[in-house]
Design a protein around this motif. Structure first.
Motif, mmCIF file in Angstrom:
data_model
loop_
_atom_site.group_PDB
_atom_site.id
_atom_site.type_symbol
_atom_site.label_atom_id
_atom_site.label_comp_id
_atom_site.label_asym_id
_atom_site.label_seq_id
_atom_site.Cartn_x
_atom_site.Cartn_y
_atom_site.Cartn_z
ATOM 1 N N ILE A 193 -9.024 -1.465 -14.390
ATOM 2 C CA ILE A 193 -8.091 -0.809 -13.118
ATOM 3 C C ILE A 193 -7.200 -1.789 -13.464
ATOM 4 O O ILE A 193 -6.653 -2.578 -12.967
ATOM 5 C CB ILE A 193 -8.734 -0.961 -12.240
ATOM 6 C CG1 ILE A 193 -10.525 -0.115 -11.730
ATOM 7 C CG2 ILE A 193 -8.299 -0.583 -10.853
ATOM 8 C CD1 ILE A 193 -10.882 -0.639 -10.554
ATOM 9 N N GLN A 194 -6.445 -0.783 -14.054
ATOM 10 C CA GLN A 194 -4.652 -1.171 -13.995
ATOM 11 C C GLN A 194 -4.355 -1.766 -12.598
ATOM 12 O O GLN A 194 -3.423 -0.463 -11.683
ATOM 13 C CB GLN A 194 -4.241 -0.296 -14.497
ATOM 14 C CG GLN A 194 -4.727 0.084 -16.275
ATOM 15 C CD GLN A 194 -3.410 0.814 -17.125
ATOM 16 O OE1 GLN A 194 -2.885 1.737 -16.490
ATOM 17 N NE2 GLN A 194 -3.509 0.285 -18.043
ATOM 18 N N GLY A 195 -4.502 -2.992 -12.356
ATOM 19 C CA GLY A 195 -4.259 -3.257 -10.636
ATOM 20 C C GLY A 195 -2.161 -3.526 -10.682
ATOM 21 O O GLY A 195 -2.281 -2.605 -9.807
ATOM 22 N N GLU A 196 -1.862 -3.792 -10.860
ATOM 23 C CA GLU A 196 -0.380 -3.614 -10.838
ATOM 24 C C GLU A 196 0.362 -2.770 -11.453
ATOM 25 O O GLU A 196 1.219 -1.832 -10.471
ATOM 26 C CB GLU A 196 0.609 -5.419 -11.675
ATOM 27 C CG GLU A 196 -0.095 -6.834 -11.413
ATOM 28 C CD GLU A 196 0.041 -7.064 -10.042
ATOM 29 O OE1 GLU A 196 1.392 -6.955 -9.422
ATOM 30 O OE2 GLU A 196 -0.756 -7.516 -9.544
ATOM 31 N N GLY A 197 -0.573 -2.093 -12.042
ATOM 32 C CA GLY A 197 -0.288 -1.096 -12.639
ATOM 33 C C GLY A 197 -0.480 0.656 -11.932
ATOM 34 O O GLY A 197 0.327 1.696 -12.048
ATOM 35 N N GLY A 198 -0.716 0.401 -10.364
ATOM 36 C CA GLY A 198 -0.937 1.068 -9.434
ATOM 37 C C GLY A 198 -1.939 2.145 -9.514
ATOM 38 O O GLY A 198 -2.199 2.838 -8.141
ATOM 39 N N VAL A 199 -3.145 0.487 -9.180
ATOM 40 C CA VAL A 199 -4.594 0.342 -9.260
ATOM 41 C C VAL A 199 -4.778 2.000 -9.537
ATOM 42 O O VAL A 199 -5.130 2.930 -9.495
ATOM 43 C CB VAL A 199 -4.560 1.115 -7.485
ATOM 44 C CG1 VAL A 199 -6.336 0.539 -7.390
ATOM 45 C CG2 VAL A 199 -4.526 -0.093 -7.133
ATOM 46 N N VAL A 200 -5.084 1.541 -10.958
ATOM 47 C CA VAL A 200 -5.439 3.098 -12.276
ATOM 48 C C VAL A 200 -6.427 2.686 -12.755
ATOM 49 O O VAL A 200 -6.530 1.902 -13.337
ATOM 50 C CB VAL A 200 -3.863 3.444 -13.069
ATOM 51 C CG1 VAL A 200 -4.112 4.938 -13.704
ATOM 52 C CG2 VAL A 200 -2.745 3.695 -12.500
ATOM 53 N N GLY A 336 -5.600 1.479 -4.317
ATOM 54 C CA GLY A 336 -4.693 2.251 -4.414
ATOM 55 C C GLY A 336 -4.051 3.828 -3.925
ATOM 56 O O GLY A 336 -5.092 4.764 -3.563
ATOM 57 N N ALA A 337 -2.924 3.842 -2.948
ATOM 58 C CA ALA A 337 -2.937 4.697 -2.536
ATOM 59 C C ALA A 337 -1.235 5.974 -2.877
ATOM 60 O O ALA A 337 -0.278 4.821 -2.718
ATOM 61 C CB ALA A 337 -3.050 5.091 -0.982
ATOM 62 N N THR A 338 -1.286 6.274 -3.378
ATOM 63 C CA THR A 338 -0.018 7.521 -3.839
ATOM 64 C C THR A 338 0.175 8.337 -2.597
ATOM 65 O O THR A 338 -0.305 8.731 -1.751
ATOM 66 C CB THR A 338 -0.527 8.256 -4.998
ATOM 67 O OG1 THR A 338 -0.727 7.556 -5.967
ATOM 68 C CG2 THR A 338 0.984 8.868 -5.007
ATOM 69 N N ALA A 363 1.545 -1.536 -5.588
ATOM 70 C CA ALA A 363 2.262 -1.451 -7.268
ATOM 71 C C ALA A 363 2.410 -0.358 -7.593
ATOM 72 O O ALA A 363 2.007 0.788 -6.882
ATOM 73 C CB ALA A 363 0.289 -1.425 -7.473
ATOM 74 N N LYS A 364 3.648 -0.905 -8.687
ATOM 75 C CA LYS A 364 4.069 0.705 -8.625
ATOM 76 C C LYS A 364 4.271 1.749 -8.482
ATOM 77 O O LYS A 364 3.982 2.667 -8.922
ATOM 78 C CB LYS A 364 3.445 0.649 -10.359
ATOM 79 C CG LYS A 364 3.662 0.590 -11.339
ATOM 80 C CD LYS A 364 4.679 1.004 -12.304
ATOM 81 C CE LYS A 364 4.699 0.929 -13.743
ATOM 82 N NZ LYS A 364 4.186 1.320 -14.495
ATOM 83 N N GLY A 365 4.771 1.831 -6.765
ATOM 84 C CA GLY A 365 5.216 2.341 -6.443
ATOM 85 C C GLY A 365 4.184 3.340 -5.401
ATOM 86 O O GLY A 365 4.139 4.229 -4.233
ATOM 87 N N ASN A 366 3.029 2.754 -5.480
ATOM 88 C CA ASN A 366 1.516 2.302 -5.095
ATOM 89 C C ASN A 366 0.656 1.942 -3.552
ATOM 90 O O ASN A 366 1.869 0.683 -3.609
ATOM 91 C CB ASN A 366 0.376 3.097 -5.431
ATOM 92 C CG ASN A 366 0.666 4.255 -5.890
ATOM 93 O OD1 ASN A 366 1.364 5.145 -6.340
ATOM 94 N ND2 ASN A 366 0.143 4.929 -7.425
ATOM 95 N N ILE A 367 0.887 2.351 -2.307
ATOM 96 C CA ILE A 367 0.422 1.485 -2.299
ATOM 97 C C ILE A 367 -1.653 1.104 -2.599
ATOM 98 O O ILE A 367 -1.743 1.749 -3.044
ATOM 99 C CB ILE A 367 -0.062 1.595 -0.298
ATOM 100 C CG1 ILE A 367 1.468 2.149 0.538
ATOM 101 C CG2 ILE A 367 -1.247 0.860 0.330
ATOM 102 C CD1 ILE A 367 1.899 1.008 1.084
#
Ligand SMILES: *Cc1c(COP(=O)(O)O)cnc(C)c1O
Length: 394
Positions: A193-200, A336-338, A363-367
């Protein structure tokens, strides 16, 4: 000291590499932070996923203070008990065979990179040294781990960077597969899960395909579980959820429960690759940090992990019901939440602190939410009420 004085001193003497939020914390208990005016905040970030057992956990304090009173540091020239005990626990928990202990996520990844290159050079000679990483990844702040990080914003100012990293797009399985099979590759390093990348989260299809190609070509699979590991996603390792057995797993953040520690876990292929003198760290395996980490690992029981998954489900459902939230991602207590178009996560996080007494990460524009794994239902409810009010106030 008063808040303004603390902020002034920090501003005058600490190099400004962080854009700090307006919160001065004096002490903390569980998932509650107290600022210098005694106001309480619900902590949904746990120091970026570090305070796994929450703040001021009695078992952790006991383990750490007991060890600090006996032996705080020794150096790796001699033997002491805590490092070996922790390594044994990690091996028994994950099926790893050996462990290298260090002090941070970046250091653990550096170790994984060195080990992968040595493995390949031992077996195949020079030239097969490339490490494939993913776009939108984050692997740390040292030069090599910055190089491994697949985001251009991290590749400014500090050139020249160590060479030998290739980036692929997890959304494009075919081209990633082709790049892996081009030759010259010793390892793939990825966050599940890409954490700093926005929780992807990566798709299972992508991870399965990469794992198969790695196995067929003797390419090592390195899982950077610095953020996802140590119970965060509801299993001891996130790799378990993806049903893969990486050749090296790196851990840090939550493993120490609040003290700096990192670990590289070596599997069948990679155990024994690094020999005496190949790698080292003065503070690595520090007895106090290891005693704290052993307490963390011993507390990550099946019951606790089930609670992590349940609480994560509650957070997800709550966020999904908000009109200003577009989508929710993640596993366990890594969420993460967009937000809706035009609403900045950093504005939400700031207002959470200034008006709603709740601490959330971005993270990257996400909560991004990484609450303590031990957060009580009561604290979670209060935190979610406050966060929801904050998000919907825009
Ligand atoms: C935080 C993080 C790192 C870097 O860890 P440090 O302890 O800051 O060096 C590396 N990889 C991932 C996935 C992380 O989340």
């Amino acid at each position: 000291m008063m808040a303004e004085q603390i902020i002034d001193t920090d501003g005058n003497y600490i190099e400004h590499t962080y854009a700090r939020m307006p919160l001065v914390v004096e002490r903390a208990r569980g998932a509650t932070l107290y600022d210098t005016d005694g106001r309480e905040f619900i902590d949904l970030g746990s120091g970026i996923g570090v305070n796994a057992l929450g703040h001021g956990d009695e078992g952790w304090i006991r383990a750490v203070t007991k060890q600090a009173g006996k032996l705080a540091h020794l150096s790796n020239l001699y033997y002491s008990e805590p490092g070996g005990t922790l390594a044994q626990m990690l091996c028994e928990r994950t099926g790893a065979q050996k462990v290298f202990l260090c002090n941070s996520g970046a250091e653990a990844n550096e170790c994984a990179i060195k080990c992968a290159r040595k493995y390949s050079s031992d077996r195949y000679g020079p030239g097969r040294s490339a490490i494939v990483t993913l776009k939108n990844s984050f692997h740390g702040r040292t030069l090599a781990t910055l190089s491994a990080t697949g985001q251009d914003v991290f590749h400014q100012h500090f050139a020249p960077f160590p060479e030998g990293f290739r980036y692929v797009d997890a959304a494009d399985v075919e081209s990633a597969a082709a790049s892996l099979q081009e030759g010259g590759v010793c390892a793939v390093m990825l966050e599940l899960i890409q954490g700093e990348g926005g929780v992807v989260p990566l798709s299972e299809e992508f991870v399965r395909r990469v794992a198969d190609i790695c196995a067929a070509n003797d390419i090592l699979l390195l899982a950077d579980e610095v953020q996802t590991g140590a119970g965060r996603t509801g299993n001891f390792l996130c790799s378990e959820q993806y049903r893969i057995k990486p050749d090296i797993v790196t851990l840090a953040k939550g493993l120490g429960g609040g003290l700096p520690i990192g670990a590289a876990l070596f599997g069948e292929k990679t155990a024994g690759v690094l020999g005496a003198g190949d790698h080292g760290s003065t503070f690595g395996g520090n007895p106090v940090a290891c005693a704290g980490a052993a307490e963390v690992v011993s507390r990550l029981t099946p019951e606790l992990l089930e609670q992590v998954r349940k609480k994560g489900g509650t957070i997800r459902r709550t966020l999904e019901g908000l009109k200003n939230v577009r989508a929710v991602y993640g596993m366990g207590l890594m969420i993460g939440a967009t937000l809706r178009e035009g609403l900045k996560a950093s504005d939400v996080a700031r207002r959470g602190i200034e008006q709603h007494q709740v601490v959330a990460l971005t993270a990257k524009g996400n909560i991004r939410l990484l609450p303590p794994l031990t957060i009580s239902w009561e604290e979670l409810e209060t935190g979610l009420e406050r966060l929801s009010a904050c998000i919907e106030s825009f």
